[in-house]
Design a protein around this motif. Structure first.
Motif, PDB file in Angstrom:
ATOM      1  N   GLN A  16      36.987  45.124  69.520  1.00 14.45           N
ATOM      2  CA  GLN A  16      36.708  44.861  70.929  1.00 14.45           C
ATOM      3  C   GLN A  16      35.460  45.590  71.413  1.00 14.45           C
ATOM      4  O   GLN A  16      34.982  46.518  70.767  1.00 14.45           O
ATOM      5  N   ASN A  17      34.953  45.159  72.546  1.00 11.06           N
ATOM      6  CA  ASN A  17      33.778  45.787  73.153  1.00 11.06           C
ATOM      7  C   ASN A  17      34.206  46.787  74.211  1.00 11.06           C
ATOM      8  O   ASN A  17      35.307  46.697  74.759  1.00 11.06           O
ATOM      9  N   GLY A  18      33.312  47.743  74.518  1.00 16.70           N
ATOM     10  CA  GLY A  18      33.653  48.720  75.538  1.00 16.70           C
ATOM     11  C   GLY A  18      32.486  49.600  75.918  1.00 16.70           C
ATOM     12  O   GLY A  18      31.426  49.574  75.285  1.00 16.70           O
ATOM     13  N   TYR A  19      32.680  50.364  76.961  1.00 18.19           N
ATOM     14  CA  TYR A  19      31.695  51.364  77.392  1.00 18.19           C
ATOM     15  C   TYR A  19      32.437  52.664  77.666  1.00 18.19           C
ATOM     16  O   TYR A  19      33.677  52.689  77.732  1.00 18.19           O
ATOM     17  N   GLY A  20      31.702  53.750  77.814  1.00 21.36           N
ATOM     18  CA  GLY A  20      32.333  55.050  78.008  1.00 21.36           C
ATOM     19  C   GLY A  20      33.157  55.407  76.790  1.00 21.36           C
ATOM     20  O   GLY A  20      32.675  55.341  75.657  1.00 21.36           O
ATOM     21  N   THR A  21      34.420  55.737  76.975  1.00 27.44           N
ATOM     22  CA  THR A  21      35.280  56.067  75.843  1.00 27.44           C
ATOM     23  C   THR A  21      35.568  54.862  74.961  1.00 27.44           C
ATOM     24  O   THR A  21      35.983  55.011  73.811  1.00 27.44           O
ATOM     25  N   THR A  79      27.854  49.190  72.630  1.00 34.11           N
ATOM     26  CA  THR A  79      29.013  48.481  73.201  1.00 34.11           C
ATOM     27  C   THR A  79      29.882  47.811  72.147  1.00 34.11           C
ATOM     28  O   THR A  79      30.892  47.206  72.486  1.00 34.11           O
ATOM     29  N   GLY A  80      29.480  47.892  70.891  1.00 34.48           N
ATOM     30  CA  GLY A  80      30.116  47.076  69.871  1.00 34.48           C
ATOM     31  C   GLY A  80      29.467  45.708  69.788  1.00 34.48           C
ATOM     32  O   GLY A  80      29.730  44.933  68.875  1.00 34.48           O
ATOM     33  N   ARG A 106      33.699  36.064  72.595  1.00 34.80           N
ATOM     34  CA  ARG A 106      33.872  37.035  71.513  1.00 34.80           C
ATOM     35  C   ARG A 106      34.535  38.307  72.027  1.00 34.80           C
ATOM     36  O   ARG A 106      35.305  38.969  71.325  1.00 34.80           O
ATOM     37  N   SER A 107      34.251  38.696  73.281  1.00 35.25           N
ATOM     38  CA  SER A 107      34.876  39.873  73.893  1.00 35.25           C
ATOM     39  C   SER A 107      36.292  39.576  74.361  1.00 35.25           C
ATOM     40  O   SER A 107      37.180  40.427  74.272  1.00 35.25           O
ATOM     41  N   LEU A 108      36.500  38.373  74.883  1.00 32.64           N
ATOM     42  CA  LEU A 108      37.813  37.984  75.392  1.00 32.64           C
ATOM     43  C   LEU A 108      38.865  37.950  74.289  1.00 32.64           C
ATOM     44  O   LEU A 108      39.988  38.444  74.480  1.00 32.64           O
ATOM     45  N   GLY A 109      38.513  37.384  73.131  1.00 30.65           N
ATOM     46  CA  GLY A 109      39.479  37.220  72.053  1.00 30.65           C
ATOM     47  C   GLY A 109      40.213  38.502  71.680  1.00 30.65           C
ATOM     48  O   GLY A 109      41.440  38.588  71.802  1.00 30.65           O
ATOM     49  N   PRO A 110      39.498  39.551  71.269  1.00 38.07           N
ATOM     50  CA  PRO A 110      40.178  40.804  70.934  1.00 38.07           C
ATOM     51  C   PRO A 110      40.859  41.456  72.133  1.00 38.07           C
ATOM     52  O   PRO A 110      41.941  42.022  71.997  1.00 38.07           O
ATOM     53  N   ALA A 111      40.248  41.374  73.322  1.00 36.70           N
ATOM     54  CA  ALA A 111      40.796  42.042  74.507  1.00 36.70           C
ATOM     55  C   ALA A 111      42.181  41.525  74.869  1.00 36.70           C
ATOM     56  O   ALA A 111      43.049  42.279  75.315  1.00 36.70           O
ATOM     57  N   VAL A 112      42.413  40.223  74.674  1.00 34.90           N
ATOM     58  CA  VAL A 112      43.712  39.621  75.001  1.00 34.90           C
ATOM     59  C   VAL A 112      44.833  40.246  74.174  1.00 34.90           C
ATOM     60  O   VAL A 112      45.969  40.403  74.643  1.00 34.90           O
ATOM     61  N   TRP A 113      44.521  40.634  72.937  1.00 35.60           N
ATOM     62  CA  TRP A 113      45.527  41.204  72.042  1.00 35.60           C
ATOM     63  C   TRP A 113      45.611  42.722  72.155  1.00 35.60           C
ATOM     64  O   TRP A 113      46.697  43.298  72.050  1.00 35.60           O
ATOM     65  N   VAL A 114      44.477  43.371  72.341  1.00 33.86           N
ATOM     66  CA  VAL A 114      44.444  44.837  72.372  1.00 33.86           C
ATOM     67  C   VAL A 114      44.918  45.384  73.711  1.00 33.86           C
ATOM     68  O   VAL A 114      45.549  46.436  73.801  1.00 33.86           O
ATOM     69  N   LEU A 148      40.752  45.238  77.911  1.00 36.05           N
ATOM     70  CA  LEU A 148      40.938  44.208  78.928  1.00 36.05           C
ATOM     71  C   LEU A 148      40.357  44.642  80.276  1.00 36.05           C
ATOM     72  O   LEU A 148      39.724  43.834  80.967  1.00 36.05           O
ATOM     73  N   SER A 149      40.528  45.912  80.631  1.00 41.62           N
ATOM     74  CA  SER A 149      40.026  46.383  81.929  1.00 41.62           C
ATOM     75  C   SER A 149      38.498  46.446  81.961  1.00 41.62           C
ATOM     76  O   SER A 149      37.902  46.358  83.024  1.00 41.62           O
ATOM     77  N   GLN A 150      37.866  46.598  80.795  1.00 41.02           N
ATOM     78  CA  GLN A 150      36.403  46.653  80.729  1.00 41.02           C
ATOM     79  C   GLN A 150      35.781  45.294  80.405  1.00 41.02           C
ATOM     80  O   GLN A 150      34.558  45.169  80.342  1.00 41.02           O
ATOM     81  N   LEU A 151      36.615  44.285  80.240  1.00 48.39           N
ATOM     82  CA  LEU A 151      36.133  42.955  79.847  1.00 48.39           C
ATOM     83  C   LEU A 151      35.142  42.366  80.839  1.00 48.39           C
ATOM     84  O   LEU A 151      34.224  41.627  80.442  1.00 48.39           O
ATOM     85  N   TRP A 152      35.295  42.700  82.121  1.00 50.13           N
ATOM     86  CA  TRP A 152      34.437  42.114  83.153  1.00 50.13           C
ATOM     87  C   TRP A 152      32.953  42.285  82.831  1.00 50.13           C
ATOM     88  O   TRP A 152      32.145  41.381  83.047  1.00 50.13           O
ATOM     89  N   LEU A 153      32.597  43.477  82.272  1.00 47.88           N
ATOM     90  CA  LEU A 153      31.188  43.740  81.966  1.00 47.88           C
ATOM     91  C   LEU A 153      30.665  42.750  80.926  1.00 47.88           C
ATOM     92  O   LEU A 153      29.526  42.276  81.029  1.00 47.88           O
ATOM     93  N   PHE A 154      31.519  42.418  79.961  1.00 48.94           N
ATOM     94  CA  PHE A 154      31.091  41.572  78.856  1.00 48.94           C
ATOM     95  C   PHE A 154      31.215  40.081  79.171  1.00 48.94           C
ATOM     96  O   PHE A 154      30.956  39.237  78.318  1.00 48.94           O
TER      97      PHE A 154
END
Length: 230
Positions: free
Chosen positions: A114-119, A177-178, A185-193, A198-204
């Motif tokens: 998944q993608n992310g920022y910060g931690t 960001t990964g 591509r960001s949505l797919g993993p976020a739905v499962w993880v 999921l909370s950071q998905l908006w950026l991607f």
């Protein structure tokens, strides 16, 4: 249209399965960042030649959005592509989860690429750094895609150029960001993880669409379009 939607589903499925799969199943300890970068790029090359003649191989809502802004596709067609791409990404990530779960040491806490920022960022880069990277990288990615697919461009090399551009974007940005440059591509993993993914998905979703929109506008305004395309 049905053929196009099936092609977009398959292409996005493959991108997530093999791109994110390289990170989850092979990872930094086996293939390293360079291997992950090439997995994403080569998946695009394969799909560009495999489904490109059917749907154009967008496999990315940002690409479809950029094409729409550039005046190269209709709104209803773009929305259909978005649906197929998102479903393909979710199913691809789900299949990856099933495969990864076959190893006793794997836990969903380890993620699905998944993608992310910060931690949530591999290098703990900030929200601002992640946003800037995603906007700029998606803009450059779309400039390449819209450029090599415009009239007069050597279209037989389009898939290779697009895939290699995605490779270099990943080489530079995985630690930031990964690398998304692709809302599906960001949505797919976020739905499962879930969780931060999921909370950071908006950026991607937002940042790639902004970058793609800017590139699409540049071609629509003929700032980057070739004379033949004009």
């Amino acid at each position: 249209m049905t053929k196009k939607l099936v092609a977009e589903f398959v292409g996005t499925f493959a991108l997530v399965l093999f791109g994110c799969g390289a990170a989850v199943l092979a990872g930094f300890g086996i293939v390293g960042q360079l291997g992950i970068a090439f997995a994403f790029g080569l998946a695009i090359v394969a799909m560009a030649y495999g489904i490109g003649p059917v749907s154009g191989c967008h496999v990315n809502p940002a690409v479809s959005f950029g094409a729409w802004v550039a005046g190269r596709m209709r709104l209803n067609e773009m929305l259909g592509y978005w649906g197929a791409q998102c479903v393909g990404a979710i199913v691809g990530a789900g299949v990856l989860y099933v495969i990864a779960s076959g190893a006793p040491a794997y836990s969903i806490d380890a993620g699905l690429g998944q993608n992310g920022y910060g931690t949530g960022s591999p290098g703990e880069y900030s929200l601002v750094a992640g946003a800037v990277f995603e906007v700029v990288a998606t803009f450059i990615f779309l400039v390449t895609i819209l450029g090599v697919t415009q009239k007069g461009a050597p279209s037989q090399f389009a898939g290779l150029a697009i895939g290699l551009t995605l490779v270099v974007i990943h080489i530079v940005g995985i630690q930031v960001t990964g690398v998304s440059v692709n809302p599906a591509r960001s949505l797919g993993p976020a739905v499962w993880v879930l969780g931060d993914a999921l909370s950071q998905l908006w950026l991607f979703i937002v940042a790639p669409l902004v970058g793609a929109g800017l590139a699409g506008w540049a071609f629509r305004a003929k700032l980057l379009a070739s004379d033949e395309a004009s």
